[in-house]
Scaffold this motif. Sequence first.
Motif, PDB file in Angstrom:
ATOM      1  N   PHE A  37       0.838  -1.199   0.000  1.00 48.84           N
ATOM      2  CA  PHE A  37       0.000   0.000   0.000  1.00 48.84           C
ATOM      3  C   PHE A  37       0.873   1.249   0.000  1.00 48.84           C
ATOM      4  CE2 PHE A  37      -2.879   3.141   1.872  1.00 48.84           C
ATOM      5  CZ  PHE A  37      -4.006   2.945   1.085  1.00 48.84           C
ATOM      6  N   ASP A  38       0.574   2.163  -0.913  1.00 46.80           N
ATOM      7  CA  ASP A  38       1.257   3.452  -1.010  1.00 46.80           C
ATOM      8  C   ASP A  38       0.457   4.450  -0.163  1.00 46.80           C
ATOM      9  OD1 ASP A  38       2.037   6.067  -1.738  1.00 46.80           O
ATOM     10  OD2 ASP A  38       2.499   5.453  -3.797  1.00 46.80           O
ATOM     11  N   ILE A  39       1.041   4.881   0.948  1.00 47.25           N
ATOM     12  CA  ILE A  39       0.337   5.741   1.904  1.00 47.25           C
ATOM     13  C   ILE A  39      -0.024   7.096   1.297  1.00 47.25           C
ATOM     14  CG2 ILE A  39       0.551   6.933   4.130  1.00 47.25           C
ATOM     15  CD1 ILE A  39       2.400   4.539   4.958  1.00 47.25           C
ATOM     16  N   LEU A  40       0.898   7.668   0.530  1.00 42.23           N
ATOM     17  CA  LEU A  40       0.634   8.991  -0.051  1.00 42.23           C
ATOM     18  C   LEU A  40      -0.422   8.953  -1.149  1.00 42.23           C
ATOM     19  CD1 LEU A  40       4.222  10.505  -0.270  1.00 42.23           C
ATOM     20  CD2 LEU A  40       2.437  10.994   1.403  1.00 42.23           C
ATOM     21  N   ALA A  41      -0.339   7.945  -2.005  1.00 43.11           N
ATOM     22  CA  ALA A  41      -1.293   7.848  -3.106  1.00 43.11           C
ATOM     23  C   ALA A  41      -2.600   7.200  -2.678  1.00 43.11           C
ATOM     24  CB  ALA A  41      -0.676   7.058  -4.257  1.00 43.11           C
ATOM     25  N   ASN A  42      -2.608   6.608  -1.477  1.00 41.23           N
ATOM     26  CA  ASN A  42      -3.784   5.910  -0.949  1.00 41.23           C
ATOM     27  C   ASN A  42      -4.276   4.835  -1.928  1.00 41.23           C
ATOM     28  OD1 ASN A  42      -5.618   5.462   1.122  1.00 41.23           O
ATOM     29  ND2 ASN A  42      -7.184   6.758   0.176  1.00 41.23           N
ATOM     30  N   SER A  43      -3.308   4.044  -2.417  1.00 43.49           N
ATOM     31  CA  SER A  43      -3.627   2.980  -3.375  1.00 43.49           C
ATOM     32  C   SER A  43      -2.569   1.884  -3.282  1.00 43.49           C
ATOM     33  CB  SER A  43      -3.681   3.536  -4.805  1.00 43.49           C
ATOM     34  OG  SER A  43      -2.396   3.984  -5.192  1.00 43.49           O
ATOM     35  N   THR A  44      -2.822   0.789  -3.957  1.00 38.34           N
ATOM     36  CA  THR A  44      -1.853  -0.305  -3.954  1.00 38.34           C
ATOM     37  C   THR A  44      -0.623   0.091  -4.765  1.00 38.34           C
ATOM     38  OG1 THR A  44      -2.929  -1.342  -5.841  1.00 38.34           O
ATOM     39  CG2 THR A  44      -3.604  -2.092  -3.644  1.00 38.34           C
ATOM     40  N   SER A  45       0.472  -0.630  -4.503  1.00 35.22           N
ATOM     41  CA  SER A  45       1.750  -0.301  -5.122  1.00 35.22           C
ATOM     42  C   SER A  45       2.577  -1.567  -5.311  1.00 35.22           C
ATOM     43  CB  SER A  45       2.499   0.685  -4.210  1.00 35.22           C
ATOM     44  OG  SER A  45       3.822   0.878  -4.660  1.00 35.22           O
ATOM     45  N   ASP A  46       3.700  -1.435  -6.009  1.00 37.15           N
ATOM     46  CA  ASP A  46       4.653  -2.541  -6.180  1.00 37.15           C
ATOM     47  C   ASP A  46       5.987  -2.258  -5.509  1.00 37.15           C
ATOM     48  OD1 ASP A  46       2.925  -4.093  -7.761  1.00 37.15           O
ATOM     49  OD2 ASP A  46       3.466  -2.954  -9.556  1.00 37.15           O
ATOM     50  N   PHE A  47       6.057  -1.248  -4.641  1.00 40.38           N
ATOM     51  CA  PHE A  47       7.343  -0.804  -4.119  1.00 40.38           C
ATOM     52  C   PHE A  47       7.689  -1.282  -2.711  1.00 40.38           C
ATOM     53  CE2 PHE A  47       6.288   2.436  -7.356  1.00 40.38           C
ATOM     54  CZ  PHE A  47       7.359   2.191  -8.204  1.00 40.38           C
ATOM     55  N   CYS A  48       6.917  -2.184  -2.122  1.00 43.30           N
ATOM     56  CA  CYS A  48       7.248  -2.722  -0.802  1.00 43.30           C
ATOM     57  C   CYS A  48       8.430  -3.693  -0.914  1.00 43.30           C
ATOM     58  CB  CYS A  48       6.047  -3.452  -0.199  1.00 43.30           C
ATOM     59  SG  CYS A  48       4.702  -2.374   0.275  1.00 43.30           S
ATOM     60  N   VAL A  49       9.120  -3.878   0.195  1.00 45.18           N
ATOM     61  CA  VAL A  49      10.233  -4.824   0.244  1.00 45.18           C
ATOM     62  C   VAL A  49       9.649  -6.236   0.251  1.00 45.18           C
ATOM     63  CG1 VAL A  49      12.230  -5.608   1.589  1.00 45.18           C
ATOM     64  CG2 VAL A  49      11.631  -3.162   1.518  1.00 45.18           C
ATOM     65  N   LYS A  50       9.910  -6.994  -0.810  1.00 43.10           N
ATOM     66  CA  LYS A  50       9.310  -8.331  -0.977  1.00 43.10           C
ATOM     67  C   LYS A  50       9.648  -9.265   0.186  1.00 43.10           C
ATOM     68  CE  LYS A  50       7.767  -7.501  -5.207  1.00 43.10           C
ATOM     69  NZ  LYS A  50       6.742  -6.510  -5.200  1.00 43.10           N
ATOM     70  N   GLU A  51      10.865  -9.145   0.724  1.00 41.46           N
ATOM     71  CA  GLU A  51      11.287 -10.019   1.825  1.00 41.46           C
ATOM     72  C   GLU A  51      10.508  -9.765   3.115  1.00 41.46           C
ATOM     73  OE1 GLU A  51      14.154  -9.863  -1.299  1.00 41.46           O
ATOM     74  OE2 GLU A  51      13.442  -8.201  -0.067  1.00 41.46           O
ATOM     75  N   LYS A  52       9.828  -8.651   3.211  1.00 43.44           N
ATOM     76  CA  LYS A  52       9.059  -8.329   4.418  1.00 43.44           C
ATOM     77  C   LYS A  52       7.563  -8.614   4.262  1.00 43.44           C
ATOM     78  CE  LYS A  52      12.220  -4.912   6.254  1.00 43.44           C
ATOM     79  NZ  LYS A  52      12.382  -3.570   6.829  1.00 43.44           N
ATOM     80  N   MET A  53       7.207  -9.247   3.151  1.00 39.72           N
ATOM     81  CA  MET A  53       5.790  -9.556   2.913  1.00 39.72           C
ATOM     82  C   MET A  53       5.274 -10.494   4.009  1.00 39.72           C
ATOM     83  SD  MET A  53       4.161 -11.260  -0.472  1.00 39.72           S
ATOM     84  CE  MET A  53       2.459 -11.741  -0.547  1.00 39.72           C
ATOM     85  N   PRO A  54       4.127 -10.187   4.615  1.00 36.50           N
ATOM     86  CA  PRO A  54       3.564 -11.070   5.658  1.00 36.50           C
ATOM     87  C   PRO A  54       3.165 -12.429   5.073  1.00 36.50           C
ATOM     88  CG  PRO A  54       2.429  -8.934   5.594  1.00 36.50           C
ATOM     89  CD  PRO A  54       3.313  -8.999   4.391  1.00 36.50           C
ATOM     90  N   ILE A  55       3.099 -13.439   5.933  1.00 35.50           N
ATOM     91  CA  ILE A  55       2.703 -14.762   5.468  1.00 35.50           C
ATOM     92  C   ILE A  55       1.250 -14.728   5.003  1.00 35.50           C
ATOM     93  CG2 ILE A  55       4.375 -16.011   6.892  1.00 35.50           C
ATOM     94  CD1 ILE A  55       2.009 -16.757   8.734  1.00 35.50           C
ATOM     95  N   THR A  56       0.955 -15.560   4.010  1.00 36.79           N
ATOM     96  CA  THR A  56      -0.406 -15.589   3.453  1.00 36.79           C
ATOM     97  C   THR A  56      -1.018 -16.980   3.542  1.00 36.79           C
ATOM     98  OG1 THR A  56       0.480 -15.988   1.236  1.00 36.79           O
ATOM     99  CG2 THR A  56       0.065 -13.691   1.852  1.00 36.79           C
ATOM    100  N   PHE A  57      -0.318 -17.905   4.202  1.00 32.77           N
ATOM    101  CA  PHE A  57      -0.764 -19.296   4.297  1.00 32.77           C
ATOM    102  C   PHE A  57      -0.338 -19.821   5.657  1.00 32.77           C
ATOM    103  CE2 PHE A  57      -0.050 -23.824   3.950  1.00 32.77           C
ATOM    104  CZ  PHE A  57      -1.072 -24.279   3.147  1.00 32.77           C
ATOM    105  N   LYS A  58      -1.254 -20.479   6.373  1.00 33.08           N
ATOM    106  CA  LYS A  58      -0.874 -21.134   7.627  1.00 33.08           C
ATOM    107  C   LYS A  58      -1.790 -22.325   7.873  1.00 33.08           C
ATOM    108  CE  LYS A  58      -3.474 -18.224  10.903  1.00 33.08           C
ATOM    109  NZ  LYS A  58      -3.340 -17.377  12.104  1.00 33.08           N
ATOM    110  N   ASN A  59      -1.274 -23.273   8.617  1.00 30.82           N
ATOM    111  CA  ASN A  59      -2.037 -24.478   8.945  1.00 30.82           C
ATOM    112  C   ASN A  59      -3.045 -24.169  10.047  1.00 30.82           C
ATOM    113  OD1 ASN A  59      -0.614 -26.130   7.165  1.00 30.82           O
ATOM    114  ND2 ASN A  59       1.015 -26.421   8.625  1.00 30.82           N
TER     115      ASN A  59
END
Length: 109
Positions: A37-59
């Motif tokens: 999320f781009d805070i200034l543009a108030n929209s989605t973005s591609d500029f986040c650090v990929k290694e810090k992406m939260p988990i999206t799958f768990k048991n």
Amino acid sequence: MKRQCLHKSCYEWRTDKWSECSVSCGQGFMTRRAYCFDILANSTSDFCVKEKMPITFKNCELEECLIEPEKDNCIDTISKNICRMIAYSNRCSEPYLHSKCCKTCSKFS
């Protein structure tokens, strides 16, 4: 003039709520969507650090499934080899898989 982000990144990871567990009993999984999320543009973005992406799958694990006793018309309705693989991987406790591989799963319970 565009406002600047001070003391923090202008981009942050956000997540949706976790889905319900994929099964009604036994072991399953839960998923959620993560997006930058781009805070200034108030929209989605591609500029986040990929290694810090939260988990999206768990048991997830719910109470143990109750398996109905073997029935006279208990047959495997899918490939015998697939049913063996399901049985050997201890997934016969999942009601859907047990119903598809009733005969094979009954031999392993």
